[in-house]
Design a protein around this motif. Structure first.
Motif, PDB file in Angstrom:
ATOM      1  N   ASN A   1       0.817  -1.208   0.000  1.00  0.00           N
ATOM      2  CA  ASN A   1       0.000   0.000   0.000  1.00  0.00           C
ATOM      3  C   ASN A   1       0.854   1.263   0.000  1.00  0.00           C
ATOM      4  N   LEU A   2       2.078   1.128   0.510  1.00  0.00           N
ATOM      5  CA  LEU A   2       3.029   2.229   0.588  1.00  0.00           C
ATOM      6  C   LEU A   2       4.429   1.667   0.431  1.00  0.00           C
ATOM      7  N   VAL A   3       5.251   2.325  -0.373  1.00  0.00           N
ATOM      8  CA  VAL A   3       6.670   1.985  -0.456  1.00  0.00           C
ATOM      9  C   VAL A   3       7.470   3.239  -0.140  1.00  0.00           C
ATOM     10  N   VAL A   4       8.445   3.082   0.765  1.00  0.00           N
ATOM     11  CA  VAL A   4       9.325   4.188   1.142  1.00  0.00           C
ATOM     12  C   VAL A   4      10.712   3.906   0.580  1.00  0.00           C
TER      13      VAL A   4
ATOM     14  N   VAL B   1      10.294   1.341  -8.853  1.00  0.00           N
ATOM     15  CA  VAL B   1       9.283   0.960  -7.855  1.00  0.00           C
ATOM     16  C   VAL B   1       7.889   1.280  -8.372  1.00  0.00           C
ATOM     17  N   GLU B   2       7.706   2.476  -8.931  1.00  0.00           N
ATOM     18  CA  GLU B   2       6.389   2.902  -9.383  1.00  0.00           C
ATOM     19  C   GLU B   2       5.801   1.938 -10.407  1.00  0.00           C
ATOM     20  N   GLN B   3       6.645   1.350 -11.233  1.00  0.00           N
ATOM     21  CA  GLN B   3       6.175   0.404 -12.243  1.00  0.00           C
ATOM     22  C   GLN B   3       5.500  -0.819 -11.622  1.00  0.00           C
ATOM     23  N   GLN B   4       5.826  -1.109 -10.366  1.00  0.00           N
ATOM     24  CA  GLN B   4       5.291  -2.303  -9.707  1.00  0.00           C
ATOM     25  C   GLN B   4       4.026  -2.029  -8.895  1.00  0.00           C
ATOM     26  N   LEU B   5       3.745  -0.770  -8.616  1.00  0.00           N
ATOM     27  CA  LEU B   5       2.677  -0.460  -7.667  1.00  0.00           C
ATOM     28  C   LEU B   5       1.290  -0.508  -8.299  1.00  0.00           C
ATOM     29  N   HIS B   6       0.335  -0.998  -7.522  1.00  0.00           N
ATOM     30  CA  HIS B   6      -1.045  -1.010  -7.999  1.00  0.00           C
ATOM     31  C   HIS B   6      -1.655   0.375  -7.838  1.00  0.00           C
ATOM     32  N   LYS B   7      -2.730   0.634  -8.580  1.00  0.00           N
ATOM     33  CA  LYS B   7      -3.415   1.905  -8.482  1.00  0.00           C
ATOM     34  C   LYS B   7      -3.947   2.079  -7.059  1.00  0.00           C
ATOM     35  N   GLY B   8      -3.684   3.219  -6.483  1.00  0.00           N
ATOM     36  CA  GLY B   8      -4.111   3.457  -5.111  1.00  0.00           C
ATOM     37  C   GLY B   8      -2.984   3.322  -4.109  1.00  0.00           C
ATOM     38  N   ALA B   9      -1.859   2.743  -4.528  1.00  0.00           N
ATOM     39  CA  ALA B   9      -0.700   2.642  -3.645  1.00  0.00           C
ATOM     40  C   ALA B   9       0.091   3.944  -3.694  1.00  0.00           C
ATOM     41  N   TYR B  10       0.775   4.243  -2.600  1.00  0.00           N
ATOM     42  CA  TYR B  10       1.534   5.478  -2.496  1.00  0.00           C
ATOM     43  C   TYR B  10       3.033   5.203  -2.489  1.00  0.00           C
ATOM     44  N   LEU B  11       3.792   6.213  -2.908  1.00  0.00           N
ATOM     45  CA  LEU B  11       5.244   6.120  -2.969  1.00  0.00           C
ATOM     46  C   LEU B  11       5.822   7.317  -2.215  1.00  0.00           C
ATOM     47  N   ALA B  12       6.873   7.063  -1.416  1.00  0.00           N
ATOM     48  CA  ALA B  12       7.496   8.130  -0.635  1.00  0.00           C
ATOM     49  C   ALA B  12       9.005   8.030  -0.740  1.00  0.00           C
ATOM     50  N   SER B  13       9.658   9.156  -0.536  1.00  0.00           N
ATOM     51  CA  SER B  13      11.116   9.185  -0.466  1.00  0.00           C
ATOM     52  C   SER B  13      11.539   9.651   0.919  1.00  0.00           C
TER      53      SER B  13
END
Length: 294
Positions: free
Chosen positions: A95-98, A115-127
Protein backbone atom coordinates in the motif's frame (compact mmCIF):
# COMPACT_ATOMS: atom_id res chain seq x y z
CA UNK A 1 -9.11 -3.37 3.11
CA UNK A 2 -9.06 -6.46 5.33
CA UNK A 3 -6.57 -9.24 5.80
CA UNK A 4 -7.36 -11.86 8.42
CA UNK A 5 -3.69 -12.85 8.60
CA UNK A 6 -2.72 -9.44 9.94
CA UNK A 7 -2.41 -8.86 13.69
CA UNK A 8 -5.58 -7.50 15.34
CA UNK A 9 -3.65 -4.67 17.02
CA UNK A 10 -2.65 -2.99 13.76
CA UNK A 11 -3.49 0.75 13.98
CA UNK A 12 -6.32 1.52 11.59
CA UNK A 13 -4.44 4.48 10.11
CA UNK A 14 -1.31 2.47 9.28
CA UNK A 15 -0.78 0.98 5.80
CA UNK A 16 -1.36 -2.79 5.91
CA UNK A 17 1.59 -3.71 3.73
CA UNK A 18 4.64 -1.49 3.54
CA UNK A 19 7.68 -1.73 1.29
CA UNK A 20 11.09 -0.25 1.97
CA UNK A 21 13.66 0.12 -0.79
CA UNK A 22 17.09 -0.11 0.79
CA UNK A 23 17.95 -1.95 3.99
CA UNK A 24 20.84 0.13 5.29
CA UNK A 25 20.76 1.97 8.62
CA UNK A 26 17.87 4.25 7.64
CA UNK A 27 15.92 1.72 5.61
CA UNK A 28 16.18 -0.88 8.35
CA UNK A 29 15.03 1.69 10.89
CA UNK A 30 11.99 2.59 8.79
CA UNK A 31 11.15 -1.09 8.30
CA UNK A 32 11.51 -1.66 12.04
CA UNK A 33 9.15 1.22 12.86
CA UNK A 34 6.37 -0.20 10.69
CA UNK A 35 7.06 -3.80 11.76
CA UNK A 36 6.75 -3.21 15.51
CA UNK A 37 3.48 -1.38 14.90
CA UNK A 38 1.94 -4.43 13.24
CA UNK A 39 2.35 -3.93 9.49
CA UNK A 40 3.68 -6.48 7.03
CA UNK A 41 6.97 -5.17 5.66
CA UNK A 42 8.92 -6.03 2.52
CA UNK A 43 12.51 -4.78 2.22
CA UNK A 44 14.14 -4.91 -1.21
CA UNK A 45 17.93 -4.74 -1.52
CA UNK A 46 20.36 -4.80 -4.45
CA UNK A 47 21.81 -8.30 -3.88
CA UNK A 48 21.53 -11.34 -1.63
CA UNK A 49 24.31 -10.42 0.84
CA UNK A 50 22.79 -6.95 1.30
CA UNK A 51 19.35 -8.52 1.75
CA UNK A 52 20.66 -10.88 4.43
CA UNK A 53 22.33 -7.98 6.23
CA UNK A 54 19.09 -5.97 6.04
CA UNK A 55 17.10 -8.80 7.62
CA UNK A 56 19.62 -9.05 10.45
CA UNK A 57 19.43 -5.29 11.08
CA UNK A 58 15.63 -5.21 11.24
CA UNK A 59 15.28 -8.34 13.38
CA UNK A 60 18.03 -7.18 15.73
CA UNK A 61 16.32 -3.81 16.15
CA UNK A 62 12.98 -5.52 16.82
CA UNK A 63 14.61 -7.78 19.42
CA UNK A 64 16.07 -4.77 21.21
CA UNK A 65 12.66 -3.08 21.26
CA UNK A 66 11.19 -6.16 22.90
CA UNK A 67 14.05 -6.35 25.42
CA UNK A 68 13.58 -2.71 26.38
CA UNK A 69 9.85 -3.21 26.75
CA UNK A 70 9.14 -0.38 24.32
CA UNK A 71 6.95 -2.70 22.23
CA UNK A 72 4.83 -5.78 22.88
CA UNK A 73 4.71 -9.09 21.03
CA UNK A 74 7.31 -11.71 20.23
CA UNK A 75 10.16 -11.82 17.78
CA UNK A 76 8.99 -14.90 15.85
CA UNK A 77 5.64 -13.29 15.10
CA UNK A 78 7.34 -10.09 13.96
CA UNK A 79 9.81 -12.00 11.82
CA UNK A 80 6.91 -13.77 10.12
CA UNK A 81 5.67 -10.38 8.89
CA UNK A 82 9.06 -9.39 7.46
CA UNK A 83 10.04 -10.31 3.89
CA UNK A 84 13.42 -9.44 2.38
CA UNK A 85 13.98 -9.63 -1.35
CA UNK A 86 16.09 -8.53 -4.31
CA UNK A 87 13.08 -8.28 -6.64
CA UNK A 88 11.15 -5.02 -7.15
CA UNK A 89 8.12 -7.09 -8.15
CA UNK A 90 7.67 -7.99 -4.48
CA UNK A 91 6.37 -4.45 -3.93
CA UNK A 92 3.31 -5.23 -6.07
CA UNK A 93 0.90 -5.75 -3.16
CA UNK A 94 2.21 -2.93 -0.95
CA UNK A 95 0.00 0.00 0.00
CA UNK A 96 3.03 2.23 0.59
CA UNK A 97 6.67 1.99 -0.46
CA UNK A 98 9.32 4.19 1.14
CA UNK A 99 12.55 4.69 -0.83
CA UNK A 100 15.66 4.85 1.39
CA UNK A 101 18.64 4.69 -0.97
CA UNK A 102 21.66 7.07 -0.75
CA UNK A 103 21.15 10.81 -1.16
CA UNK A 104 21.85 11.12 -4.88
CA UNK A 105 19.22 12.54 -7.22
CA UNK A 106 19.83 10.27 -10.22
CA UNK A 107 20.03 7.18 -8.03
CA UNK A 108 16.80 8.04 -6.22
CA UNK A 109 14.96 9.03 -9.40
CA UNK A 110 15.90 5.79 -11.16
CA UNK A 111 14.94 3.69 -8.14
CA UNK A 112 11.60 5.47 -7.72
CA UNK A 113 10.72 4.91 -11.37
CA UNK A 114 11.38 1.19 -11.02
CA UNK A 115 9.28 0.96 -7.85
CA UNK A 116 6.39 2.90 -9.38
CA UNK A 117 6.17 0.40 -12.24
CA UNK A 118 5.29 -2.30 -9.71
CA UNK A 119 2.68 -0.46 -7.67
CA UNK A 120 -1.05 -1.01 -8.00
CA UNK A 121 -3.41 1.91 -8.48
CA UNK A 122 -4.11 3.46 -5.11
CA UNK A 123 -0.70 2.64 -3.65
CA UNK A 124 1.53 5.48 -2.50
CA UNK A 125 5.24 6.12 -2.97
CA UNK A 126 7.50 8.13 -0.63
CA UNK A 127 11.12 9.18 -0.47
CA UNK A 128 13.15 9.44 2.70
CA UNK A 129 15.25 12.21 1.16
CA UNK A 130 16.65 14.66 3.68
CA UNK A 131 17.26 17.51 1.25
CA UNK A 132 16.53 16.76 -2.42
CA UNK A 133 13.55 18.38 -4.11
CA UNK A 134 10.43 16.23 -3.74
CA UNK A 135 8.81 18.13 -6.61
CA UNK A 136 11.72 17.42 -8.95
CA UNK A 137 11.74 13.75 -7.98
CA UNK A 138 7.98 13.68 -8.63
CA UNK A 139 8.60 14.97 -12.16
CA UNK A 140 10.32 11.65 -12.87
CA UNK A 141 7.14 9.71 -12.07
CA UNK A 142 3.88 8.88 -13.85
CA UNK A 143 1.76 9.56 -10.75
CA UNK A 144 3.27 12.61 -9.00
CA UNK A 145 0.10 13.18 -6.96
CA UNK A 146 0.76 9.86 -5.20
CA UNK A 147 4.30 10.81 -4.14
CA UNK A 148 5.42 12.50 -0.92
CA UNK A 149 8.55 13.05 1.13
CA UNK A 150 8.73 11.16 4.44
CA UNK A 151 11.94 12.28 6.11
CA UNK A 152 12.63 9.92 9.00
CA UNK A 153 15.41 10.73 11.47
CA UNK A 154 18.33 8.61 12.62
CA UNK A 155 18.03 6.59 14.79
CA UNK A 156 14.48 5.94 13.62
CA UNK A 157 13.26 3.98 16.68
CA UNK A 158 14.33 6.73 19.12
CA UNK A 159 13.28 9.72 17.01
CA UNK A 160 9.87 11.25 17.64
CA UNK A 161 9.75 13.23 14.38
CA UNK A 162 8.88 12.62 10.74
CA UNK A 163 9.12 15.55 8.34
CA UNK A 164 6.29 15.29 5.80
CA UNK A 165 7.41 17.12 2.66
CA UNK A 166 4.70 18.09 0.18
CA UNK A 167 5.65 18.36 -3.47
CA UNK A 168 3.86 20.71 -5.85
CA UNK A 169 1.54 17.92 -6.98
CA UNK A 170 1.18 15.87 -3.80
CA UNK A 171 -2.54 15.25 -3.34
CA UNK A 172 -4.42 16.56 -0.33
CA UNK A 173 -5.49 12.97 0.40
CA UNK A 174 -1.88 11.78 0.57
CA UNK A 175 -0.85 14.76 2.70
CA UNK A 176 -3.55 13.88 5.24
CA UNK A 177 -2.69 10.17 5.11
CA UNK A 178 1.01 10.85 5.73
CA UNK A 179 0.17 12.72 8.94
CA UNK A 180 -2.03 9.82 10.05
CA UNK A 181 0.74 7.29 9.36
CA UNK A 182 3.15 9.37 11.42
CA UNK A 183 0.76 9.46 14.36
CA UNK A 184 0.13 5.71 14.07
CA UNK A 185 3.89 5.15 14.38
CA UNK A 186 3.86 7.13 17.62
CA UNK A 187 5.71 10.08 16.11
CA UNK A 188 4.93 13.73 15.40
CA UNK A 189 4.59 15.11 11.88
CA UNK A 190 6.11 18.42 10.83
CA UNK A 191 4.57 19.35 7.48
CA UNK A 192 6.66 21.52 5.16
CA UNK A 193 6.42 22.56 1.55
CA UNK A 194 9.15 21.45 -0.80
CA UNK A 195 12.15 23.77 -0.44
CA UNK A 196 15.92 23.11 -0.35
CA UNK A 197 16.76 21.31 2.88
CA UNK A 198 13.12 21.51 4.02
CA UNK A 199 13.05 22.74 7.66
CA UNK A 200 15.09 20.21 9.61
CA UNK A 201 18.08 19.67 7.33
CA UNK A 202 18.38 23.37 6.52
CA UNK A 203 18.50 24.40 10.16
CA UNK A 204 20.51 21.40 11.35
CA UNK A 205 23.15 21.75 8.65
CA UNK A 206 23.45 25.52 9.17
CA UNK A 207 24.30 25.00 12.85
CA UNK A 208 26.62 22.09 12.12
CA UNK A 209 28.57 23.96 9.44
CA UNK A 210 29.12 26.93 11.76
CA UNK A 211 30.28 24.54 14.50
CA UNK A 212 32.79 23.07 12.03
CA UNK A 213 34.06 26.54 11.11
CA UNK A 214 34.51 27.34 14.81
CA UNK A 215 36.50 24.14 15.27
CA UNK A 216 38.54 24.91 12.15
CA UNK A 217 39.32 28.41 13.48
CA UNK A 218 40.33 27.12 16.90
CA UNK A 219 37.52 28.90 18.73
CA UNK A 220 36.95 25.88 20.99
CA UNK A 221 37.31 22.10 21.07
CA UNK A 222 34.67 19.82 19.55
CA UNK A 223 33.68 18.76 23.06
CA UNK A 224 33.20 22.35 24.26
CA UNK A 225 31.35 23.49 21.14
CA UNK A 226 28.88 20.64 21.59
CA UNK A 227 28.61 21.25 25.35
CA UNK A 228 27.65 24.87 24.65
CA UNK A 229 24.63 23.73 22.64
CA UNK A 230 23.67 20.86 24.95
CA UNK A 231 23.96 22.79 28.22
CA UNK A 232 23.19 26.30 26.99
CA UNK A 233 20.39 25.57 24.51
CA UNK A 234 19.18 22.18 25.76
CA UNK A 235 19.96 20.38 22.50
CA UNK A 236 19.97 16.64 23.28
CA UNK A 237 23.16 16.21 21.22
CA UNK A 238 25.71 18.74 20.03
CA UNK A 239 26.01 19.61 16.31
CA UNK A 240 29.36 17.86 15.82
CA UNK A 241 28.35 14.65 17.55
CA UNK A 242 25.08 14.71 15.61
CA UNK A 243 27.11 15.03 12.40
CA UNK A 244 29.09 11.95 13.43
CA UNK A 245 25.84 10.04 13.96
CA UNK A 246 24.32 11.19 10.66
CA UNK A 247 27.57 10.60 8.77
CA UNK A 248 30.03 13.23 7.58
CA UNK A 249 29.61 12.08 4.00
CA UNK A 250 25.84 12.51 4.27
CA UNK A 251 26.24 15.98 5.78
CA UNK A 252 28.71 16.93 3.04
CA UNK A 253 26.29 15.83 0.33
CA UNK A 254 23.46 17.87 1.85
CA UNK A 255 25.71 20.91 2.31
CA UNK A 256 26.85 20.75 -1.31
CA UNK A 257 23.25 20.62 -2.49
CA UNK A 258 22.23 23.54 -0.26
CA UNK A 259 25.31 25.46 -1.38
CA UNK A 260 24.23 25.03 -5.00
CA UNK A 261 20.64 26.09 -4.31
CA UNK A 262 20.85 28.60 -1.45
CA UNK A 263 24.29 30.15 -1.80
CA UNK A 264 27.57 30.67 0.01
CA UNK A 265 26.23 30.41 3.55
CA UNK A 266 26.06 26.65 3.04
CA UNK A 267 29.54 26.24 1.55
CA UNK A 268 31.09 23.12 3.17
CA UNK A 269 34.12 23.98 5.38
CA UNK A 270 37.45 22.47 4.35
CA UNK A 271 37.63 20.47 7.59
CA UNK A 272 34.51 18.56 6.51
CA UNK A 273 35.88 17.86 3.02
CA UNK A 274 39.22 16.72 4.45
CA UNK A 275 37.65 14.33 6.95
CA UNK A 276 35.42 12.75 4.31
CA UNK A 277 38.42 12.37 1.98
CA UNK A 278 40.28 10.55 4.79
CA UNK A 279 37.34 8.22 5.39
CA UNK A 280 36.52 9.78 8.76
CA UNK A 281 32.76 9.51 8.32
CA UNK A 282 31.66 9.45 11.95
CA UNK A 283 30.24 6.65 14.01
CA UNK A 284 29.95 4.22 11.10
CA UNK A 285 33.69 4.43 10.35
CA UNK A 286 34.87 4.69 13.97
CA UNK A 287 36.04 8.29 13.77
CA UNK A 288 34.64 11.66 12.74
CA UNK A 289 34.80 14.70 14.98
CA UNK A 290 34.91 12.22 17.86
CA UNK A 291 36.43 8.77 18.43
CA UNK A 292 33.78 6.02 18.23
CA UNK A 293 36.07 3.00 18.33
CA UNK A 294 35.07 2.17 21.91
Amino acid sequence: MSDSSLPPGLPQKLPRKVGVLGGGRMGAGIAHAFLINGARVTVVERDEPSAAAARERVESAAAKSLERGSTDGNLDEMASRLAVSVDYADFADCNLVVEAVPEDFELKAGALRLVEQQLHKGAYLASNTSSLSVSELAEQLQRPADFVGLHFFNPVPASSLIEVVLGRETSAELAAAAKEWTEALGKTAVVVRDAPGFASSRLGVAIALEAMRMLEEGVASAEDIDAAMVLGYKHPTGPLRTTDIVGLDVRLGIAEYLHSTLGERFAPPQILRDKVARGELGRKSGRGFFDWTN
